[in-house]
Design a protein around this motif. Structure first.
Motif, PDB file in Angstrom:
ATOM      1  N   LEU A  33      34.778  49.175  54.954  1.00  0.00           N
ATOM      2  CA  LEU A  33      35.258  47.797  54.954  1.00  0.00           C
ATOM      3  C   LEU A  33      35.782  47.410  56.330  1.00  0.00           C
ATOM      4  O   LEU A  33      35.595  46.285  56.795  1.00  0.00           O
ATOM      5  CB  LEU A  33      36.359  47.633  53.910  1.00  0.00           C
ATOM      6  N   SER A  34      36.449  48.342  57.000  1.00  0.00           N
ATOM      7  CA  SER A  34      37.002  48.029  58.315  1.00  0.00           C
ATOM      8  C   SER A  34      35.897  47.788  59.334  1.00  0.00           C
ATOM      9  O   SER A  34      35.994  46.870  60.159  1.00  0.00           O
ATOM     10  CB  SER A  34      37.923  49.157  58.790  1.00  0.00           C
ATOM     11  N   SER A  75      35.915  39.469  60.902  1.00  0.00           N
ATOM     12  CA  SER A  75      36.813  38.971  59.865  1.00  0.00           C
ATOM     13  C   SER A  75      37.958  39.967  59.757  1.00  0.00           C
ATOM     14  O   SER A  75      38.011  40.960  60.487  1.00  0.00           O
ATOM     15  CB  SER A  75      36.069  38.835  58.532  1.00  0.00           C
ATOM     16  N   SER A  76      38.875  39.713  58.866  1.00  0.00           N
ATOM     17  CA  SER A  76      39.970  40.660  58.656  1.00  0.00           C
ATOM     18  C   SER A  76      39.611  41.627  57.541  1.00  0.00           C
ATOM     19  O   SER A  76      38.804  41.315  56.653  1.00  0.00           O
ATOM     20  CB  SER A  76      41.262  39.918  58.302  1.00  0.00           C
ATOM     21  N   LEU A  77      40.209  42.799  57.581  1.00  0.00           N
ATOM     22  CA  LEU A  77      39.977  43.785  56.538  1.00  0.00           C
ATOM     23  C   LEU A  77      40.395  43.235  55.180  1.00  0.00           C
ATOM     24  O   LEU A  77      39.710  43.439  54.168  1.00  0.00           O
ATOM     25  CB  LEU A  77      40.754  45.063  56.858  1.00  0.00           C
ATOM     26  N   THR A  78      41.498  42.523  55.157  1.00  0.00           N
ATOM     27  CA  THR A  78      41.983  41.944  53.899  1.00  0.00           C
ATOM     28  C   THR A  78      40.975  40.958  53.325  1.00  0.00           C
ATOM     29  O   THR A  78      40.691  40.949  52.117  1.00  0.00           O
ATOM     30  CB  THR A  78      43.325  41.234  54.121  1.00  0.00           C
ATOM     31  N   SER A  79      40.405  40.120  54.196  1.00  0.00           N
ATOM     32  CA  SER A  79      39.444  39.121  53.739  1.00  0.00           C
ATOM     33  C   SER A  79      38.189  39.783  53.169  1.00  0.00           C
ATOM     34  O   SER A  79      37.686  39.383  52.109  1.00  0.00           O
ATOM     35  CB  SER A  79      39.063  38.195  54.896  1.00  0.00           C
ATOM     36  N   VAL A  80      37.663  40.804  53.859  1.00  0.00           N
ATOM     37  CA  VAL A  80      36.458  41.503  53.384  1.00  0.00           C
ATOM     38  C   VAL A  80      36.735  42.150  52.036  1.00  0.00           C
ATOM     39  O   VAL A  80      35.928  42.085  51.100  1.00  0.00           O
ATOM     40  CB  VAL A  80      35.991  42.549  54.416  1.00  0.00           C
ATOM     41  N   SER A  81      37.892  42.798  51.916  1.00  0.00           N
ATOM     42  CA  SER A  81      38.250  43.462  50.660  1.00  0.00           C
ATOM     43  C   SER A  81      38.344  42.458  49.516  1.00  0.00           C
ATOM     44  O   SER A  81      37.866  42.711  48.397  1.00  0.00           O
ATOM     45  CB  SER A  81      39.577  44.201  50.834  1.00  0.00           C
ATOM     46  N   ALA A  93      34.487  44.389  58.669  1.00  0.00           N
ATOM     47  CA  ALA A  93      35.393  43.344  59.147  1.00  0.00           C
ATOM     48  C   ALA A  93      35.246  43.154  60.659  1.00  0.00           C
ATOM     49  O   ALA A  93      35.234  42.023  61.152  1.00  0.00           O
ATOM     50  CB  ALA A  93      36.835  43.712  58.791  1.00  0.00           C
ATOM     51  N   ARG A  94      35.111  44.263  61.396  1.00  0.00           N
ATOM     52  CA  ARG A  94      34.984  44.157  62.851  1.00  0.00           C
ATOM     53  C   ARG A  94      33.674  43.498  63.259  1.00  0.00           C
ATOM     54  O   ARG A  94      33.620  42.730  64.221  1.00  0.00           O
ATOM     55  CB  ARG A  94      35.068  45.545  63.493  1.00  0.00           C
ATOM     56  N   ALA A 126      29.529  39.838  53.437  1.00  0.00           N
ATOM     57  CA  ALA A 126      30.547  40.868  53.641  1.00  0.00           C
ATOM     58  C   ALA A 126      30.173  42.153  52.906  1.00  0.00           C
ATOM     59  O   ALA A 126      30.326  43.266  53.432  1.00  0.00           O
ATOM     60  CB  ALA A 126      31.907  40.348  53.161  1.00  0.00           C
TER      61      ALA A 126
END
Length: 306
Positions: free
Chosen positions: A19-20, A28-34, A23-24, A9
Motif C-alpha cells: 500500500l505504501s 497519494s497518502s497511505l491512509t487514502s489508498v487504504s 501511495a508513493r 489504487a
C-alpha cells in the motif's frame, strides 16, 4: 467512493506489492489508498487482499477484480487519448491473440500495412496455441481455428482452412503412394505435437465429422515449418494447412495425396467482446483483416486442388 480512483489504487497496490508503494507512485497518502481499498471490499462484500507485514496477496475474488479493473482502466486511458486526438483518426492499442502458425505466417505480414494506414494505433500480437480467456487476459481480438461452441462473443468468419497430406516425389518413388487413409499405417508419417505418442489424422468417411485414422509417426515435432522441411527432404508424409505448402505444391517439391478423402474445411474465426464493437480502432482492424483475408482467399482458390 470514486470507483475508478479506488480501482486504480487497488491495481497499483497489487502491481507494486504494498500500500505504501502504491501511495508513493500514485501519488497519494497511505491512509487514502487504504481507505479506497477498504471501500472496494465493502462495496463488493468480499475480501480482496490478504495483508501481512511484508507483502500483499490476492484472494480469488481479488484476482478477478484485478484482471477486470486493469482492463477497465486501460479502456478509460484509451478513451481519454482518443478524445484528445483527431476524432476521425482511430487510435490506441489493440491486443490480438492468434495460433502461432497463422499469426506468424499470415497475420504478422498484414500488420505492416495496417500500421502504415493508422499511425495512431499500436498492435500487440500474441502467438498462443491455446484458447485464451479474452476478459481475464485483456485480449481485444482472438483468432480461433475450429467450430465454435455457443458464446457471448461476437464472431466474424475469416476463411476456411483445408488440411491436406503431402509428400516429396522422392519419398513416394521409394515407398509408393497411399491410396486410402488406412495405408498410412505402413508409411513414415511426420506428426505435429508437443509430445510424442499415438497419433491419428481425420479424413472424410461420409459423415459430418469424418473419421480418425491412426498413423505411424516416425518423426514428431512441435513445429510445422520443420515438419514441412523434413517432408521436402523425403522424410515422409506430412499433414498441414494447404496454404502453408502452396509454393511447394506449385513447384512440384511436394505432391498432394488422398484428395478424395480430405476432411471438410475447418473454419477460422475472428472473435471479440460485444463491448468492443463501438471502438473505432477495433472496427478499423476487423475491416482491414477481412479485406486482406479476402485477397488471400482469391489467390488460394486458383490452386486449391493442385
Amino acid at each position: 467512493m470514486d470507483q475508478l480512483a479506488a480501482m486504480a489504487a487497488f491495481v497499483r497496490a497489487v502491481e507494486t506489492g504494498s500500500l505504501s508503494a502504491a501511495a508513493r507512485s500514485l501519488p497519494s497518502s497511505l491512509t487514502s489508498v487504504s481507505r479506497q481499498i477498504s471501500a472496494l471490499e465493502e462495496h463488493f462484500g468480499t475480501r480482496l487482499l490478504l495483508r501481512t507485514t511484508r507483502q500483499l496477496a490476492l484472494t480469488d475474488d481479488g484476482r478477478i477484480l484485478y484482471e477486470r479493473a486493469k482492463s477497465i482502466l486501460g479502456e478509460v486511458k484509451e478513451i481519454e487519448a482518443a478524445l484528445a486526438r483527431d476524432p476521425h483518426q482511430p487510435s490506441g492499442r489493440i491486443r490480438l491473440s492468434s495460433p502461432s502458425l497463422v499469426g506468424r505466417l499470415v497475420i504478422a505480414p498484414m500488420l505492416v500495412e495496417f500500421l502504415r494506414r493508422y499511425p495512431a494505433i499500436s498492435v500487440d500480437l500474441l502467438l498462443i496455441d491455446r484458447t485464451v480467456d479474452m476478459v481475464e487476459e485483456d485480449i481485444h481480438l482472438a483468432v480461433r481455428i475450429g467450430r465454435l461452441r455457443d458464446s457471448q462473443l461476437v464472431t466474424r468468419k475469416l476463411t476456411d482452412l483445408q488440411m491436406i497430406v503431402c509428400a516429396a516425389p522422392d519419398y513416394l518413388a521409394r515407398r509408393g503412394e497411399p491410396r486410402t487413409p488406412d495405408d498410412l499405417a505402413d508409411h513414415d508419417c511426420l506428426a505435429f505435437s508437443d509430445s510424442p505418442g499415438s497419433a491419428a489424422w481425420r479424413f472424410a468417411d461420409g459423415s459430418k465429422t469424418g473419421r480418425k485414422f491412426r498413423i505411424s509417426g516416425r518423426l514428431w515435432m512441435n513445429s510445422l515449418d520443420a515438419l514441412v522441411a523434413a517432408a521436402r527432404d523425403g522424410a515422409g508424409i506430412v499433414r498441414v494447412p494447404s496454404w502453408q505448402v502452396q509454393s511447394d505444391l506449385s513447384s512440384g517439391r511436394l505432391r498432394r495425396l488422398l484428395l478424395d478423402h480430405e476432411p471438410a474445411p475447418t473454419p477460422l474465426h475472428l472473435m471479440l467482446q460485444p463491448s468492443r464493437l463501438a471502438s473505432p480502432k477495433i472496427r478499423a482492424f476487423v475491416d482491414y483483416l477481412v479485406e486482406q483475408w479476402g485477397k488471400i482467399d482469391a489467390f488460394r482458390a486458383l490452386s486449391a486442388r493442385q
